[in-house]
Scaffold this active site. Structure first.
Site, PDB file in Angstrom:
ATOM      1  N   LYS A 115     -25.924  -8.448 -21.818  1.00 28.38           N
ATOM      2  CA  LYS A 115     -26.788  -9.509 -21.285  1.00 28.38           C
ATOM      3  C   LYS A 115     -27.497 -10.264 -22.398  1.00 28.38           C
ATOM      4  O   LYS A 115     -27.726 -11.463 -22.275  1.00 28.38           O
ATOM      5  CB  LYS A 115     -27.812  -8.931 -20.301  1.00 28.38           C
ATOM      6  CG  LYS A 115     -27.198  -8.592 -18.955  1.00 28.38           C
ATOM      7  CD  LYS A 115     -28.267  -8.525 -17.872  1.00 28.38           C
ATOM      8  CE  LYS A 115     -27.640  -8.257 -16.508  1.00 28.38           C
ATOM      9  NZ  LYS A 115     -28.657  -8.012 -15.463  1.00 28.38           N
ATOM     10  N   LYS A 197     -13.032  -6.671 -14.980  1.00 23.44           N
ATOM     11  CA  LYS A 197     -13.725  -6.382 -13.727  1.00 23.44           C
ATOM     12  C   LYS A 197     -14.036  -7.663 -12.942  1.00 23.44           C
ATOM     13  O   LYS A 197     -14.344  -8.690 -13.542  1.00 23.44           O
ATOM     14  CB  LYS A 197     -15.037  -5.671 -14.085  1.00 23.44           C
ATOM     15  CG  LYS A 197     -15.635  -4.873 -12.961  1.00 23.44           C
ATOM     16  CD  LYS A 197     -16.983  -4.302 -13.366  1.00 23.44           C
ATOM     17  CE  LYS A 197     -17.968  -4.636 -12.273  1.00 23.44           C
ATOM     18  NZ  LYS A 197     -19.337  -4.310 -12.559  1.00 23.44           N
ATOM     19  N   LYS A 200     -19.460 -11.242 -10.245  1.00 21.30           N
ATOM     20  CA  LYS A 200     -19.986 -12.297  -9.380  1.00 21.30           C
ATOM     21  C   LYS A 200     -20.309 -13.568 -10.155  1.00 21.30           C
ATOM     22  O   LYS A 200     -20.372 -14.639  -9.588  1.00 21.30           O
ATOM     23  CB  LYS A 200     -21.181 -11.801  -8.562  1.00 21.30           C
ATOM     24  CG  LYS A 200     -22.369 -11.367  -9.355  1.00 21.30           C
ATOM     25  CD  LYS A 200     -23.439 -10.779  -8.425  1.00 21.30           C
ATOM     26  CE  LYS A 200     -24.515 -10.099  -9.238  1.00 21.30           C
ATOM     27  NZ  LYS A 200     -25.365  -9.221  -8.444  1.00 21.30           N
TER      28      LYS A 200
END
Ligand code: TRP
Length: 331
Positions: A115, A197, A200
């Site tokens: 992040k 993966k 979203k």
């Protein structure tokens, strides 16, 4: 333990649309605990602000995430459903646990590294100490079991370490939680790039299937799913695209990989992709319908939030008075 039952706690961030990966890997499993366990499911808005949020959007998504929990089968009478910021003990214990969590431990968290690489202009202290707040969420309720996706495994281990450290310094205070990771469906991969993966926040919308996508969108996305140049539907490491579709199909139909291979023997990928799209869309249809019904009734959602927060606060206060006493705060 809360009372005579073991306790389950999990949290979902109100930050954007949830995918079928979130659904199959975590949320779908939540409801099966509600008979045997005391269950707490939380919309973690305090965690969401570690990245910048548009206020109106955050508020809207908080309602939506609660409605989605309920639409996925969590009955508010059998589960404690609440919003993290409505129970101030989360922030309070979060601060306390910051003081029992090491800089070195937090520096090793892969989610922090990812992040902060993505948000180089906003690497704030909250993003760094996020796992201590997550530990507080879990430990406040003397949680035994934490159902999460595999991506949260490292945070969960940190929560265990912090609980054990605190218990060692002050004598038994917190239950040391166990993770519950559904290994069958833990990794739903991107439809465009089946070795990564499903995420979203993927900018390629065709790679991601959201729980609330329309049937047409779902079928279209599966039709476009990247596979390989072969034609046999077979589960294998060499066929990540087809294997991913088989995992999704299996999750929605309950069929085994062998049954799926037999079902599509000699039929080619076109038929198979359509079947996966239909199974997924049909499986999600009740969730979508229930969501539309729930989201239209804000007053009901607010009532659920309110009674959930009251119930949660009762247990949170019990843990906090124990923690304060052990640390040596004046009562
Ligand atoms: N960190 C989790 C995620 O990003 C959300 C979360 C916050 C959580 N607190 C939790 C999950 C406590 C389980 C238990 O998905």
């Amino acid at each position: 333990m809360t009372g005579d039952k073991k306790t389950v706690f999990s949290g979902v961030q109100p930050s954007g649309n949830l995918t079928i990966g979130n659904y199959l890997g975590a949320i779908k499993n939540f409801s099966k605990f509600s008979e045997e366990y005391k269950t707490f499911y939380c919309v973690v808005d305090l965690h969401a602000i570690t990245v910048r949020q548009v206020p109106a959007e955050l508020r809207k998504r908080t309602y939506e995430t609660l409605a989605l929990y309920m639409a996925c089968g969590l009955d508010e009478k059998k589960n404690t459903l609440f919003v993290q910021s409505h129970v101030p003990q989360h922030a309070e214990l979060g601060w306390i646990l910051d003081c029992y969590t090491m800089f070195g431990e937090l520096s090793r968290m892969t989610q922090f590294k990812d992040k902060s690489a993505k948000n180089a202009q906003n690497i704030n202290a909250g993003l760094f100490t996020y796992p201590a707040l997550m530990a507080a969420d879990i430990l406040l309720y003397q949680t035994d079991v934490v159902p999460v996706g595999i991506d949260q495994k490292q945070h969960l281990e940190l929560a265990r370490d912090v609980a054990m450290r605190f218990n060692q310094i002050y004598s038994d205070t917190f239950t040391v939680p166990e993770g519950y990771i559904n290994t069958d469906t833990m990794k739903i991969m991107s439809l465009a790039e089946p070795t990564a993966k499903m995420s979203k926040s993927d900018p390629n919308q065709n790679a991601v299937v959201y729980i609330l996508d329309s049937k047409d969108d779902i079928i279209r996305k599966f039709k476009r799913a990247v596979t390989d140049s072969d034609t046999t539907v077979k589960y294998s490491d060499e066929k990540p695209g087809i294997s991913n579709l088989m995992t999704i199909y299996r999750a929605f139909t309950g069929k085994t990989y062998e049954e799926i291979e037999r079902e599509f023997d000699g039929r080619g990928y076109g038929d198979f992709k359509l079947a996966v799209g239909e199974a997924c869309a049909d499986g999600l249809a009740p969730v979508r319908d229930e969501f539309s019904r729930l989201i239209a009734d804000k007053a009901h959602l607010e009532a659920v939030m309110k009674s959930g927060a009251e119930e949660a606060a009762y247990y949170a206060r019990k843990t906090m008075s124990k923690v304060r006493r052990k640390i040596g705060f004046v009562n």
